[in-house]
Design an enzyme around this catalytic site. Structure first.
Site, short mmCIF file in Angstrom:
data_model
loop_
_atom_site.label_atom_id
_atom_site.label_comp_id
_atom_site.label_asym_id
_atom_site.label_seq_id
_atom_site.Cartn_x
_atom_site.Cartn_y
_atom_site.Cartn_z
N GLU A 65 -11.30 2.98 9.17
CA GLU A 65 -12.04 2.91 7.92
C GLU A 65 -11.24 3.54 6.78
OE1 GLU A 65 -16.25 3.34 8.02
OE2 GLU A 65 -16.26 4.63 6.25
N ASP A 161 -26.54 5.40 -1.47
CA ASP A 161 -27.27 6.55 -1.98
C ASP A 161 -27.97 6.20 -3.26
OD1 ASP A 161 -26.38 8.27 0.08
OD2 ASP A 161 -24.41 8.33 -0.90
N ARG A 327 -5.88 8.66 5.49
CA ARG A 327 -4.68 9.37 5.94
C ARG A 327 -4.20 8.76 7.24
NH1 ARG A 327 -6.74 15.43 5.21
NH2 ARG A 327 -7.50 15.23 3.07
N GLU A 465 16.59 -8.30 12.99
CA GLU A 465 17.28 -9.55 13.29
C GLU A 465 18.52 -9.71 12.42
OE1 GLU A 465 16.16 -14.27 13.50
OE2 GLU A 465 15.21 -12.96 12.05
N ASN A 485 19.01 -13.63 2.18
CA ASN A 485 18.21 -14.07 3.33
C ASN A 485 19.16 -14.70 4.34
OD1 ASN A 485 16.10 -14.84 4.99
ND2 ASN A 485 15.05 -16.10 3.45
#
Lengths: 651, 651
Positions: A65, A161, A327, A465, A485
């Site tokens: 979460e 709430d 965290r 790779e 690339n």
């Protein structure tokens, strides 16, 4: 002998559950065909089905979460965290609803947009929290519609709430989470998987533990698919709660919420909010060390690990839900010690998949965006259809506009000062640019002692790779072949290969060697002469910023450069060099020179003018060696080019 | 540097020329995508484009004219001839219109149906002749609509011979070929390529040679795409005619019609019909040998070869059209001596393609019909769409009914007596059936001294590729594994390999080993036990006539068993083992036992009952070894099965 012909194609059966949805992403034609071989069954399952399958197979899982960050920079960091923690294999993540933070808006920090990023850009199964109290029906429907449009498939339905101190029931309003569950089922039928909250100690405002259990059952009867509990401090608490739920007929999955204590203050704050009491034995340990963060965290990890072990050992728990407080360290540590953190080097496809339902069928992408998958997803987010099976004639899908440098999830993670250290405070000539590329490849520090860990085209260090090609790449970058690339050729390695493998086990993967680079007009002129010799073997596209384009691609057909052969399946070819999308990529690749690099410098400064010159005059080149069973000839092509440039007749 | 981005996808550009056609074979969606890699450019071109491309490349070609046969048996033979002569590589064939033979009907012998067979079942580019005189506009439109529906794309527009002795112009009727050309262009726009006839000596009924040339020009102006000439006996005749045509502005291709003299009587008849005069020097040679057919044919071949050489040497001729009179020998001989007969072992795909325009995109078929391609084409002729790129979920395409044994182009070429000699006048036990299968594989004569050159499932002798497996196949058939289809595994052979190669050069082809057979319940029971050991490696489908079906195919997905990797292209996977179509094939495969074999014998006879027993009790099995880079394990699977059967615990 069993009649096993009743198997149905999972793609079409799961699309059925989208029912009469108005998502528009799946035409009736699509849903009647299963044109994508099902490589990764999970990709086609709903969250509740995944959960059920894990439970049936005895495969334990975890979920994470997060809450929405406060600033755009924090959002960029959170997204990197999603990518890193996603690597451990959570079944899902969830993003809390922050009513004060305009949670349904398009702001970079809204709950909605953070959840959107997790699903679409990080490929994570995601639950979006939503609270209903003090909101109109129209507001809520609007949020749900937007969530659906963005590809979100799971909602955690909460009351939230109350705004005032003293809360009163509104007639016909949304007073309880159950009202929201009913509303979702009324308005969206079975589209969303719905999660609700359970309180192992009873909701603080409930009349009694028993009446709270009844409320929970009402939520399930109204259509909730599973329950995540509030945090608790003793495994017995959860086990009792679980048994009590079962006793009153709650049969859906109930997932314990785990809160690894990470610090004194965060614990105090959470306890205050949740109105829970911390057991004395915990207080006794914590109080004496309350100023030693590391000690508290170690204790918290220890405590969480042992409680989780008890839960798992009870046989009643298959999955664990972690309150991470955004965290990383403590939760990751707990998961690793429990053996639940599973960094699976096996990838379902060579690129990171998106979890948007309409992208379920996506199984081929152009190689160009290999290092910028989020940009590719962003620029194709409006597509109704994904090239599946074959890339096809890509002239039809229009790529999104190139206004995306600003988008927070495409931003460089590094601040300007750091980029300047890496890419040079001051550039003196084109060669100083070559040097930057070379340092990025080699991993060696530049002449000012800074390592170059990213480039405008690659936000991360060199892929494992690409390391296979490192020596060759370093050599050519030094000479002005500025590579952005590349991939080696692969002739049938097992699909489980840790570096180049992907897809289910028992298969074989293949690649054609690929090289993409910027280079000068002079080198391109020589290269073109050399390429004549390789005409039947090497395909090339050479383009400058103005779109002047030279290619030998037959009929503008895509060239498959990565493919895999698997037991009992059709061929998968997830990566292609596609001539048409190359022209869209070209705009992006050239623009990155300016947007990410040139703009670091003052206007009219020599450094900026050098980058501008390269942008205006260099070519973007891609080369494919079609003869994948032989040794990669692209290095020979480059060598021949330099040899030609150095030969006396050329001078 | 040239801007070469203007390439367009040939599939979509050629589909455009179908314009607003009502064929329904190409939805707008299909035409906007080019999902089939263009393997064979010719497959996507119109005849006139092919002709133009050959002319531009200096590639010489030939075409062949046939007339519709009189009887159904003659039709079966003619179709075999199409297949054989098609192997030499004609650019097209044409089928004459035979007004007396109900040419537009559905009769097996009609011009329309013969042309339909050539296009759809033999994959030949075909021109259908059509005459217009003495016909109503509606008749003609009806014929043209039917031709279009059947996939015919080319019409030779002719006047035809008037029915009565004295012909008179009809007002508003079709009096000349030019009327028919105009009608086709009016009613069908640019859909058809239109050919018209040219008369090198002038039409016998024309006022003059010059006025005939004017008529020819009118036909071209009305929309004809090219001209085929009447036969002639001297190359000068054609060359003069060609020059005269050019002089008056006829610029379309003009193809000389070549008539190799094949016999005294056929020459006399043709000359009578065409009102041509045979030059004295030819008469002088022929008259003395008129009763010696061989001598005349040799002379005819000689004469045709030297005339064709003169035509080709003139530089004005690129293609030659042969009046075959439905005979093979003389024309083939002439073509071979001219070097135009090109038996090209390279196949664009592993299976014979159909030339129907809507099948242009077809690039994948189930392996099951490998030996019965005409049946597959017939049973899928109503499909609007062809699985392209991926076979996809084949549960949607419904296969045509199994009423097709009667269709003349699916008939066995061998008469009943011959089949009885091959397959046994009298069967005594199941083993006598095993013997027939074994002899078919081995090529050895059966115990009555007859070679078994075909089977109900294979109308032709063993394929070259299957020969690679001959020894193993022979062994297993002898033991009751009655094989009807198989292929070896191939791990990257060049696409030009003479036995297993297909597709453009420079590529690599692959196969998974495949074995399909009928076998007894006893063997299947043992086989299933053995297959457990090979679970992760071998996929199987095992089904009996009632549809009881055992498989380990994941999610009923197709398994690609043949694929190819080519320079600059996407992966092609033309053959799959598809679980759903296997159940349609199963019906056909079991039915062939009865329709082609059992029915050779009297009802209630022991022979018939043996075949009926096999049909009712045996299973149809297919096995795929997914591990294509390793040695084929399917023989081991079969060996293990027999070992299990022979082990003492089994007895």
């Amino acid at each position: 002998m069993v009649n096993e012909t009743q198997h149905t194609c999972s793609a079409s059966s799961s699309s059925k559950s989208d029912g009469g949805s108005s998502s528009g992403s799946e035409s009736s034609k699509d849903s009647s065909r299963c044109s994508t071989p099902v490589l990764d069954a999970e990709r086609h399952e709903r969250l509740r089905e995944k959960m059920r399958r894990r439970q049936d197979s005895g495969d334990r899982w975890f979920s994470l979460e997060f809450f929405p960050p406060r600033t755009a920079n924090a959002a960029v960091n959170l997204i990197s965290r999603f990518d890193r923690m996603g690597a451990g294999g959570p079944l899902f993540i969830d993003v809390t609803w922050h009513p004060a933070g305009d949670p349904g808006s398009d702001k970079e920090t809204s709950s909605m947009i953070i959840a959107n990023t997790a699903v679409n850009y990080c490929g994570l199964e995601t639950i979006l929290h939503m609270t209903c109290c003090n909101q109109t029906k129209d507001d809520i429907t609007g949020h749900l519609q937007k969530a659906k449009r963005l590809g979100l498939k799971n909602i955690m339905a909460l009351r939230g709430d109350p705004a005032g101190e003293e809360w009163e029931e509104e007639v016909d309003g949304f007073n309880y989470a159950v009202d929201l569950v009913k509303h979702i089922r009324n308005e969206f039928d079975d589209y969303f998987d719905i999660c609700v909250a359970g309180y192992p100690k009873g909701h603080p405002e409930a009349e009694s533990y028993e009446s709270d259990l009844k409320h929970l059952k009402e939520k399930v009867l109204a259509g909730a698919d599973f329950i995540i509990t509030q945090l608790f401090f003793r495994s017995e608490t959860f086990i009792k709660f679980m048994k009590d739920c079962q006793a009153i007929g709650i049969t859906c999955p109930i997932i314990p919420g785990i809160f690894p204590i990470q610090g004194y203050h965060s614990l105090r704050q959470l306890v205050k909010l949740s109105k829970l009491e911390v057991p004395q034995e915990i207080k006794d340990v914590i109080e004496p060390i309350k100023d030693n963060d590391a000690a508290i965290r170690n204790y918290g990890v220890e405590l969480a690990v042992s409680m989780c072990r008890e839960l798992l050992d009870s046989g009643m728990v298959h999955g664990l839900h972690f309150y991470t407080l955004n965290r990383e360290v403590a939760t990751t540590e707990v998961l690793k010690r429990l053996g639940l953190w599973k960094e699976d080097p096996r990838r379902p496809l060579p690129w990171a998949v998106s979890a948007h339902p309409k992208r379920r069928v996506e199984d081929v992408r152009p190689i160009f965006w290999a290092s910028r998958p989020k940009s590719y997803i962003y620029r194709t987010q409006e597509w109704d259809d994904f090239p599946n099976g074959r890339w096809g004639n890509s002239s039809s899908p229009a790529f999104g506009e190139l206004k995306d440098y600003y988008l927070f999830y495409l931003k460089s993670k590094s601040p300007r000062e750091e980029l300047l250290k890496m890419w040079g405070e001051e550039l003196t000539c084109e060669e100083s640019v070559f040097e930057v590329f070379t340092c990025y490849i080699s991993g060696e520090p530049n002449k000012n002692g800074h390592k170059v860990t990213c480039m405008p085209w690659n936000d991360d260090p060199l892929a494992t790779e690409t390391n296979l090609l490192k020596e060759q790449l370093e050599k050519v970058n030094r000479r002005g072949i500025l590579t952005i690339n590349s991939q080696p050729n692969i002739n049938g390695k097992p699909s489980t290969d840790p570096i180049v493998g992907w897809g289910p086990s028992g298969g074989y993967v293949f690649q054609k060697a690929y090289l993409e680079f910027f280079t000068s007009n002079e080198i391109v002129t020589a290269l073109l002469k050399v390429l004549k010799k390789y005409e039947s073997r090497v395909n090339y596209h050479i383009v400058n910023v103005k779109g002047q384009n030279i290619t030998n691609a037959p009929d503008l057909q895509p060239n498959a450069v990565t493919w895999g052969i698997f037991p009992g399946r059709e061929i998968i070819q997830p990566t292609v060099v596609d001539p048409v999308s190359f022209l869209s990529w070209k705009d992006e690749a050239f623009a990155l020179w300016i947007e990410q690099w040139a703009k670091l410098y003052e206007e009219e400064s020599p450094s900026r003018m050098i980058i501008q010159y390269i942008h205006d005059n260099y070519y973007l080149v891609n080369l494919v060696d079609n003869d994948f069973p032989l040794e990669n000839c692209l290095w020979q092509v480059v060598d021949d080019t330099f040899e030609l440039l150095n030969s006396p007749t050329q001078q």
